[in-house]
Design a protein around this motif. Structure first.
Motif, PDB file in Angstrom:
ATOM      1  N   UNK A  66     -37.520 -88.489  65.080  1.00  0.00           N
ATOM      2  CA  UNK A  66     -36.898 -89.764  64.737  1.00  0.00           C
ATOM      3  C   UNK A  66     -36.433 -89.860  63.293  1.00  0.00           C
ATOM      4  N   UNK A  67     -36.596 -88.804  62.525  1.00  0.00           N
ATOM      5  CA  UNK A  67     -36.248 -88.865  61.109  1.00  0.00           C
ATOM      6  C   UNK A  67     -35.140 -87.867  60.806  1.00  0.00           C
ATOM      7  N   UNK A  68     -34.128 -88.326  60.076  1.00  0.00           N
ATOM      8  CA  UNK A  68     -33.036 -87.469  59.616  1.00  0.00           C
ATOM      9  C   UNK A  68     -32.950 -87.597  58.112  1.00  0.00           C
ATOM     10  N   UNK A  69     -33.287 -86.538  57.388  1.00  0.00           N
ATOM     11  CA  UNK A  69     -33.248 -86.579  55.928  1.00  0.00           C
ATOM     12  C   UNK A  69     -31.833 -86.414  55.383  1.00  0.00           C
ATOM     13  N   UNK A  70     -30.877 -86.016  56.222  1.00  0.00           N
ATOM     14  CA  UNK A  70     -29.472 -86.051  55.811  1.00  0.00           C
ATOM     15  C   UNK A  70     -29.006 -87.498  55.810  1.00  0.00           C
ATOM     16  N   UNK A  71     -27.896 -87.762  55.130  1.00  0.00           N
ATOM     17  CA  UNK A  71     -27.406 -89.135  55.043  1.00  0.00           C
ATOM     18  C   UNK A  71     -26.887 -89.655  56.371  1.00  0.00           C
TER      19      UNK A  71
END
Length: 364
Positions: free
Chosen positions: A151-156
């Motif tokens: 559930x996490x996207x460290x890209x913008x």
């Protein structure tokens, strides 16, 4: 940053009646020279060459390794450079589908002066670490063609096919071609790829809706590394179980080509819905060998993604919701639109760009 909170504005609905609808093919090489008129005044204004100075931005477009799917990224990046005044884009496929080598290629590009990165991660569970490292160095990041697992996207942002929905609708189309009953085989890619997991779930969801009239004979994974591996898998399948197969849905590039060739060579009465737009697949649709193909939008991923990365890197815009997932679009191609679908795909890319500019980002 919730990855699966998404916008579906770009998803071109797949449909099927007597024929199938909508799709994409050639990578729109001419888009670097001229824009397609979408008939929307607001879209034309937002994609005008009048705008911010992006000349300092060097965009790296980095798939996990060599694969025909990513080749349209080259033309999409070139179109963005020509239209928006981005300093440069460069395509680098030297990652060899190894996350360590992939990271080395990315680090090398950073050392060469690239300051914005559109990346397809080799490992969906590890790619967030790569994005975080780039973010800490002050580089804009976007996840293209595949989103990180979880559930996490460290890209913008993530700009990718809604693979589960595309597989679901492709399977629905196949089931209709089969007359609503029979046995299906699903041919797909790397079992650990989050896109593959979503595709498997999408295929099964469509089958489940038939209340047992359609069954899944087997799912064959890990056959998208190269065409030879896919061809062997299809040859073995048709030799052993060809008479028991009524339909094949393919959700990876090389298996799609192999299934198209295999059904054509054997003459077995198997319905096929392929994926992507290899020339073999398009010719088979024209000849009636297969029913259709679901085409994705790699050209648009690079074209739109390059603008968004440039806007983020220069500070011209910021994401309203960091890590936002946006569907890059899927299109079903049949005999009805096999020669015209690319215009629809390019128009959809313009609409996605306008949505970033007007809805998903706040710009100066």
């Amino acid at each position: 940053m919730m990855l699966r909170r998404r916008s579906s504005v770009a998803f071109a609905a797949l449909a099927m009646s007597a024929g199938l609808v909508l799709a994409g093919c050639t990578p729109a090489e001419e888009a670097a020279e001229e824009s397609t008129d979408t008939g929307s005044e607001s879209t034309e204004e937002s994609t005008s060459t009048d705008g911010p100075d992006f000349s300092s931005v060097q965009v790296a477009l980095v798939p996990g390794g060599a694969h025909p799917y990513f080749q349209p990224w080259i033309a999409g990046g070139e179109a963005a450079v020509a239209e928006f005044g981005i300093g440069a884009t460069e395509f680098n496929e030297t990652g060899e589908w190894d996350q360590t080598k992939h990271n080395s290629a990315i680090d090398s590009m950073a050392a060469q002066g690239f300051n914005a990165f559109g990346i397809f991660g080799v490992s969906p569970t590890d790619i967030n670490t790569t994005f975080s490292n780039l973010n800490e160095q002050g580089f804009a990041t976007g996840s293209l063609a595949s989103c990180p697992a979880g559930d996490v996207n460290e890209a913008s942002f993530c700009l990718s096919t809604d693979t589960g929905e595309a597989a679901y609708l492709a399977t629905q189309a196949l089931i209709e071609q089969m007359g609503g009953e029979g046995a299906i085989v699903h041919l797909t890619g790397n079992a650990v790829d989050s896109n593959t997991v979503r595709r498997i779930d999408g295929v099964q969801a469509a089958i489940d809706e038939t209340d047992g009239a359609v069954t899944l004979l087997t799912t064959i994974t890990d056959i998208d590394t190269d065409l030879q591996s896919a061809q062997k898998a299809v040859t073995d399948l048709l030799a052993a179980q060809g008479d028991a197969v009524n339909g094949i849905v393919t959700t990876a590039y090389n298996p799609a080509v192999a299934a198209t060739e295999g059904v054509g060579d054997t003459g077995l009465p198997i319905k096929v819905i392929a994926i992507d737009d290899d020339q073999i697949i398009l010719d088979a649709i024209r000849e009636g060998t297969i029913s259709g193909t679901v085409v994705q939008n790699p050209w648009g991923q690079a074209y739109v993604g390059s603008w968004v990365l440039a806007a983020l890197q220069t500070g011209y815009c910021e994401m309203n919701e960091p890590g936002l997932y946006v569907d890059s679009g899927s299109f079903l191609v049949t005999t009805e639109n096999v020669d015209t679908y690319d215009a629809e795909r390019e128009a959809t890319s313009k609409e996605i760009l306008a949505a970033f500019q007007n809805d998903y980002m706040t710009c100066n």
